[in-house]
Design an enzyme around this catalytic site. Structure first.
Site, PDB file in Angstrom:
ATOM      1  N   GLU A  85       6.874   6.668   7.390  1.00 59.17           N
ATOM      2  CA  GLU A  85       7.541   5.757   6.447  1.00 59.17           C
ATOM      3  C   GLU A  85       8.548   6.464   5.543  1.00 59.17           C
ATOM      4  O   GLU A  85       8.494   6.364   4.323  1.00 59.17           O
ATOM      5  CB  GLU A  85       6.499   4.995   5.617  1.00 59.17           C
ATOM      6  N   GLU A 100       0.286   1.521  15.150  1.00 62.00           N
ATOM      7  CA  GLU A 100      -0.614   0.908  14.152  1.00 62.00           C
ATOM      8  C   GLU A 100      -0.687  -0.598  14.354  1.00 62.00           C
ATOM      9  O   GLU A 100      -0.586  -1.382  13.410  1.00 62.00           O
ATOM     10  CB  GLU A 100      -0.145   1.230  12.723  1.00 62.00           C
TER      11      GLU A 100
HETATM   12  O1  9MR Z   1      -5.335   1.538   6.461  1.00 60.11           O
HETATM   13  C1  9MR Z   1      -5.091   2.582   5.526  1.00 60.11           C
HETATM   14  C2  9MR Z   1      -5.902   2.342   4.265  1.00 60.11           C
HETATM   15  O2  9MR Z   1      -7.288   2.422   4.555  1.00 60.11           O
HETATM   16  C3  9MR Z   1      -5.535   3.388   3.212  1.00 60.11           C
HETATM   17  O3  9MR Z   1      -6.177   3.069   2.001  1.00 60.11           O
HETATM   18  C4  9MR Z   1      -4.019   3.431   3.014  1.00 60.11           C
HETATM   19  C5  9MR Z   1      -3.622   4.550   2.061  1.00 60.11           C
HETATM   20  O4  9MR Z   1      -3.975   5.794   2.606  1.00 60.11           O
HETATM   21  O5  9MR Z   1      -3.356   3.633   4.242  1.00 60.11           O
HETATM   22  C6  9MR Z   1      -3.608   2.637   5.208  1.00 60.11           C
HETATM   23  O6  9MR Z   1      -2.925   2.976   6.392  1.00 60.11           O
HETATM   24  C7  9MR Z   1      -1.500   2.890   6.354  1.00 60.11           C
HETATM   25  C8  9MR Z   1      -0.954   3.995   7.232  1.00 60.11           C
HETATM   26  O7  9MR Z   1      -1.438   5.246   6.809  1.00 60.11           O
HETATM   27  C9  9MR Z   1       0.555   3.988   7.251  1.00 60.11           C
HETATM   28  N1  9MR Z   1       1.091   2.686   7.609  1.00 60.11           N
HETATM   29  C10 9MR Z   1       0.546   1.558   6.868  1.00 60.11           C
HETATM   30  C11 9MR Z   1      -0.980   1.560   6.913  1.00 60.11           C
HETATM   31  C12 9MR Z   1      -1.540   0.343   6.191  1.00 60.11           C
HETATM   32  O8  9MR Z   1      -1.217   0.398   4.821  1.00 60.11           O
END
Ligand code: 9MR
Length: 301
Positions: free
Chosen positions: A97, A212
């Protein structure tokens, strides 16, 4: 379920800075080691997520104040983490991102601590360092919101292509684009735009992978059968668009069962019903989305 359905395992949170770097001067690999061992015991491949992100950072990272300090910490982090899993984690989301949600507002790069202290070069540093530590690793630029038909999405695709072109021009290895594919249930898939994007990426000689996948179902009908069929159709429309242009290197969902998903908290439904974004329901029963994914599973023909 992980053993039954998955060829690839991704530690969703355990390889993030927040998990590994509570303290500036030490690394905590306990969570990541456990998942890596699980995958290896089950002969599953691993994706590493992620070496650089503007979120999920421990508080000390946000106190960094100079270019030299940020560069030193970033390089050291990537050296230690990639080295630890060299030969075991075959693919890395090197950066996650880094593209702004709408590049028309303020330029292509997302406003993060890395962008503020290092400028666009944070991306180059991350890829260059990862490649130097594990020259055999597949190095991926992972980002979101590539699938809709609006002008912002078109700019995001352009930004991704420009970053990949820049890395290649500088001789910095980049092997793939990861498309997160958190699909909004209420929005249509831009099949033609996706297919063109796949061709543009092919011209740059990078592979693609879906990293994802899930369905943000907050605005889909309440009835679970109707909702599950709508989500499965959306996933099919998306994957058909991608695969018809170019088979991805992998298709990875963000979780497996509706029991554990970020969507509940981030996109709560007005009717209070639980989110159903994933291929297994909360009791691990396969939903129609699983049949769609099964069509694309390695060896499924
Ligand atoms: O699903 C993830 C969630 O459990 C965490 O709290 C969050 C912060 O670390 O990240 C979420 O995963 C994200 C991923 O790392 C990057 N793309 C978006 C995902 C959903 O927010």
């Amino acid at each position: 379920a992980l053993k039954t359905y998955c060829d690839v395992i991704v530690p969703m949170n355990d390889l993030k800075w927040e998990a590994l770097r509570h303290e500036r001067d030490s690394f905590d690999f306990s969570g990541a080691d456990e998942l890596v061992a699980f995958a290896i015991a089950n002969k599953q491949a691993l994706r590493g997520h992620t070496l650089l992100w503007g979120e999920a950072l421990p508080p000390w990272v946000k106190t960094m104040s100079s270019r030299a300090e940020a560069e030193r910490e970033l390089i050291r982090h990537i050296e230690v983490v990639v080295d630890r899993y060299r030969g075991r984690i075959a693919t890395w989301d090197v950066v996650n991102e880094v593209i702004r949600f709408d590049p028309r507002e303020g330029g292509p790069y997302r406003d993060t601590i890395w962008q503020r202290l290092l400028g666009p070069e944070h991306i180059d540093i991350a890829f260059r360092t990862a490649a130097s530590v594990d020259p055999k690793a597949r190095l991926v630029l992972n980002d979101c919101n590539f699938e809709e038909a609006d002008a912002g999405t078109a700019e995001r695709r352009k930004a991704a292509l420009a970053i990949i072109r820049r890395l290649k021009d500088k001789g910095i290895p980049v092997h793939g684009l990861g498309m997160q594919a958190h699909l909004y249930g209420e929005n249509a898939i831009d099949s033609h735009g996706i297919q063109q994007f796949m061709r543009d990426l092919a011209a740059l000689e990078v592979e693609v992978e879906v990293t994802e996948l899930d369905v943000i179902d907050w605005k889909l009908p309440a009835d679970s059968g109707t909702r599950d069929r709508a989500s499965a159709s959306l996933v099919a429309a998306y994957l058909d668009a991608v695969v018809s242009a170019r088979p991805p290197k992998a298709i990875v969902t963000w979780g497996l069962s509706d029991r554990y998903t970020w969507i509940n908290e981030t996109f709560p439904r007005k009717d209070g019903a639980r989110a159903r974004p994933l291929p297994l329901d909360a009791d691990y029963k396969p939903k129609p989305m699983m049949a769609v994914l099964g069509r694309y599973r390695r060896g499924a023909g």
